[in-house]
Design a protein around this motif. Sequence first.
Motif, PDB file in Angstrom:
ATOM      1  N   THR A 162     -12.655  13.375  -8.811  1.00  0.00           N
ATOM      2  CA  THR A 162     -13.962  14.507  -9.067  1.00  0.00           C
ATOM      3  C   THR A 162     -13.777  15.565  -7.687  1.00  0.00           C
ATOM      4  O   THR A 162     -14.561  16.161  -8.318  1.00  0.00           O
ATOM      5  N   LEU A 163     -13.859  14.865  -7.120  1.00  0.00           N
ATOM      6  CA  LEU A 163     -14.034  16.314  -5.614  1.00  0.00           C
ATOM      7  C   LEU A 163     -12.719  16.488  -5.026  1.00  0.00           C
ATOM      8  O   LEU A 163     -12.676  17.373  -4.361  1.00  0.00           O
ATOM      9  N   ALA A 164     -11.673  15.793  -5.367  1.00  0.00           N
ATOM     10  CA  ALA A 164     -10.298  16.255  -4.706  1.00  0.00           C
ATOM     11  C   ALA A 164      -9.188  16.125  -4.825  1.00  0.00           C
ATOM     12  O   ALA A 164      -9.123  15.511  -6.543  1.00  0.00           O
ATOM     13  N   ASN A 165      -7.756  16.555  -5.255  1.00  0.00           N
ATOM     14  CA  ASN A 165      -6.753  16.260  -5.434  1.00  0.00           C
ATOM     15  C   ASN A 165      -6.043  16.190  -4.905  1.00  0.00           C
ATOM     16  O   ASN A 165      -6.262  15.781  -3.527  1.00  0.00           O
ATOM     17  N   TYR A 166      -3.943  15.492  -5.057  1.00  0.00           N
ATOM     18  CA  TYR A 166      -4.112  14.495  -4.549  1.00  0.00           C
ATOM     19  C   TYR A 166      -2.572  14.815  -4.676  1.00  0.00           C
ATOM     20  O   TYR A 166      -2.267  15.403  -6.132  1.00  0.00           O
ATOM     21  N   VAL A 167      -1.350  14.311  -3.539  1.00  0.00           N
ATOM     22  CA  VAL A 167       0.094  14.049  -4.089  1.00  0.00           C
ATOM     23  C   VAL A 167       0.073  12.381  -3.862  1.00  0.00           C
ATOM     24  O   VAL A 167      -0.397  11.914  -2.070  1.00  0.00           O
ATOM     25  N   VAL A 168       1.211  12.195  -3.811  1.00  0.00           N
ATOM     26  CA  VAL A 168       1.117  10.934  -3.546  1.00  0.00           C
ATOM     27  C   VAL A 168       2.795  10.958  -3.075  1.00  0.00           C
ATOM     28  O   VAL A 168       3.048  11.808  -2.970  1.00  0.00           O
ATOM     29  N   ILE A 169       2.478  10.432  -1.471  1.00  0.00           N
ATOM     30  CA  ILE A 169       3.919  10.915  -0.736  1.00  0.00           C
ATOM     31  C   ILE A 169       4.588   9.717  -0.587  1.00  0.00           C
ATOM     32  O   ILE A 169       4.163   8.624  -1.073  1.00  0.00           O
TER      33      ILE A 169
ATOM     34  N   MET B  67      -2.161  24.103   0.267  1.00  0.00           N
ATOM     35  CA  MET B  67      -1.081  24.132  -1.121  1.00  0.00           C
ATOM     36  C   MET B  67      -1.078  22.122  -0.799  1.00  0.00           C
ATOM     37  O   MET B  67       0.018  21.992   0.345  1.00  0.00           O
ATOM     38  N   LEU B  68      -0.922  21.006  -2.160  1.00  0.00           N
ATOM     39  CA  LEU B  68      -0.321  19.969  -1.447  1.00  0.00           C
ATOM     40  C   LEU B  68       0.833  19.801  -2.072  1.00  0.00           C
ATOM     41  O   LEU B  68       1.461  20.250  -3.915  1.00  0.00           O
ATOM     42  N   ASP B  69       1.843  19.037  -1.692  1.00  0.00           N
ATOM     43  CA  ASP B  69       3.108  18.836  -1.983  1.00  0.00           C
ATOM     44  C   ASP B  69       3.842  17.537  -1.347  1.00  0.00           C
ATOM     45  O   ASP B  69       3.347  17.329  -0.391  1.00  0.00           O
ATOM     46  N   GLU B  70       4.428  17.002  -2.030  1.00  0.00           N
ATOM     47  CA  GLU B  70       4.901  15.865  -1.720  1.00  0.00           C
ATOM     48  C   GLU B  70       5.886  15.615  -0.153  1.00  0.00           C
ATOM     49  O   GLU B  70       6.043  14.906   0.518  1.00  0.00           O
ATOM     50  N   GLU B  71       6.275  16.935   0.104  1.00  0.00           N
ATOM     51  CA  GLU B  71       6.407  17.233   1.329  1.00  0.00           C
ATOM     52  C   GLU B  71       6.757  18.303   2.763  1.00  0.00           C
ATOM     53  O   GLU B  71       6.571  17.940   3.924  1.00  0.00           O
TER      54      GLU B  71
ATOM     55  N   LEU C 255       3.344  11.900   9.274  1.00  0.00           N
ATOM     56  CA  LEU C 255       3.178  13.440  10.123  1.00  0.00           C
ATOM     57  C   LEU C 255       4.441  13.974  11.570  1.00  0.00           C
ATOM     58  O   LEU C 255       4.746  14.403  11.124  1.00  0.00           O
ATOM     59  N   LYS C 256       5.013  12.699  11.642  1.00  0.00           N
ATOM     60  CA  LYS C 256       5.844  12.784  12.885  1.00  0.00           C
ATOM     61  C   LYS C 256       7.040  13.300  12.176  1.00  0.00           C
ATOM     62  O   LYS C 256       8.081  14.175  12.687  1.00  0.00           O
ATOM     63  N   ALA C 257       7.184  11.988  10.494  1.00  0.00           N
ATOM     64  CA  ALA C 257       8.977  12.677  10.249  1.00  0.00           C
ATOM     65  C   ALA C 257       8.567  14.084  10.103  1.00  0.00           C
ATOM     66  O   ALA C 257       9.807  14.041   9.626  1.00  0.00           O
ATOM     67  N   LYS C 258       7.828  14.860   9.469  1.00  0.00           N
ATOM     68  CA  LYS C 258       7.356  16.719   9.352  1.00  0.00           C
ATOM     69  C   LYS C 258       7.751  16.277  10.111  1.00  0.00           C
ATOM     70  O   LYS C 258       7.607  18.246  10.299  1.00  0.00           O
TER      71      LYS C 258
ATOM     72  N   GLY D 296       1.224  -0.938  -0.223  1.00  0.00           N
ATOM     73  CA  GLY D 296       0.197  -0.435  -0.042  1.00  0.00           C
ATOM     74  C   GLY D 296       1.011   1.555   0.185  1.00  0.00           C
ATOM     75  O   GLY D 296       2.015   1.152   0.458  1.00  0.00           O
ATOM     76  N   ARG D 297      -0.101   2.424  -0.272  1.00  0.00           N
ATOM     77  CA  ARG D 297       0.703   3.797  -0.505  1.00  0.00           C
ATOM     78  C   ARG D 297       0.131   5.069   0.627  1.00  0.00           C
ATOM     79  O   ARG D 297      -1.457   4.185   0.303  1.00  0.00           O
ATOM     80  N   LEU D 298       0.507   6.058   0.602  1.00  0.00           N
ATOM     81  CA  LEU D 298      -0.155   6.993   1.107  1.00  0.00           C
ATOM     82  C   LEU D 298      -0.399   7.845  -0.002  1.00  0.00           C
ATOM     83  O   LEU D 298       0.663   8.454  -0.944  1.00  0.00           O
ATOM     84  N   ALA D 299      -1.826   9.080  -0.207  1.00  0.00           N
ATOM     85  CA  ALA D 299      -1.392  10.399  -0.764  1.00  0.00           C
ATOM     86  C   ALA D 299      -1.996  11.305   0.273  1.00  0.00           C
ATOM     87  O   ALA D 299      -2.522  10.901   1.569  1.00  0.00           O
TER      88      ALA D 299
END
Length: 257
Positions: free
Chosen positions: A196-203, A110-114, A148-151, A97-100
Amino acid sequence: MLVFFGVTLAISTANATEAPAIAAAANIKFALDKIVSKFEQETGLSVRISYGSSGNFVSQIQHGAPFEMMLSADEFYIEQLHQAGYTQDAGVIYAIGRLALAAPKQSQMMLDEELIGLGQFITDGKLKRFAIANPEHAPYGERAQEVLKAKGLWDVIQPRLILGENASQAAQFTISGSTQGGIVPLSLVLAPQFMTLANYVVIPDHLYEPLYQRMALMPNASQTTTHFYQYIQSPQSQQILREFGFNLPNTASETVN
């Protein structure tokens, strides 16, 4: 409000009285629904899927729930059941699995991977509510906590957290407008009704421990369930899993564009 997550013990096929019961992590819902549809078309057999959090399913199985198979969001839960004698064997890893990081289209974050934008949104006092699955029993919530802890954001974001009972509920909170964003499974983000309802970036994967998703058969598994277990490992099912953003055990380096 759009409702697209299943509830524990929800019936997902018509022949509920005959079809075997299977427990599945909420994050795999859209991919598994598609796999189930193809399985039933090709074999004429039916299965009954219940979606929820992996930790809750472990408790239900230990208390006698008649599931014949479980697809976990984290191999830890299958290992726990296996060591206690509730599965036929140790099972197999069926997906990684992967997170977004996601937000409603109207969100100003603003959405960004970091997660720089999320941090700034908190600093500016603009973040009011943020969704993750409950880390106590949902693996994707646990991994969201790790990110969230890593950041360095965990302590400051905790008062603003809205916890979903499972990954799908966290995703619903993220897109419904009840929050300004969330960390949710990529597999749910890639569903058309989400995009259709949201934007995302891959973490980035390096921000959290791998989510090795393992499945196993219970001692009472029927031939139909065993056939379905094997079908999930087939090339056609693996392709569906890829489409929904999962990495596979032998292709972990592959990514979604």
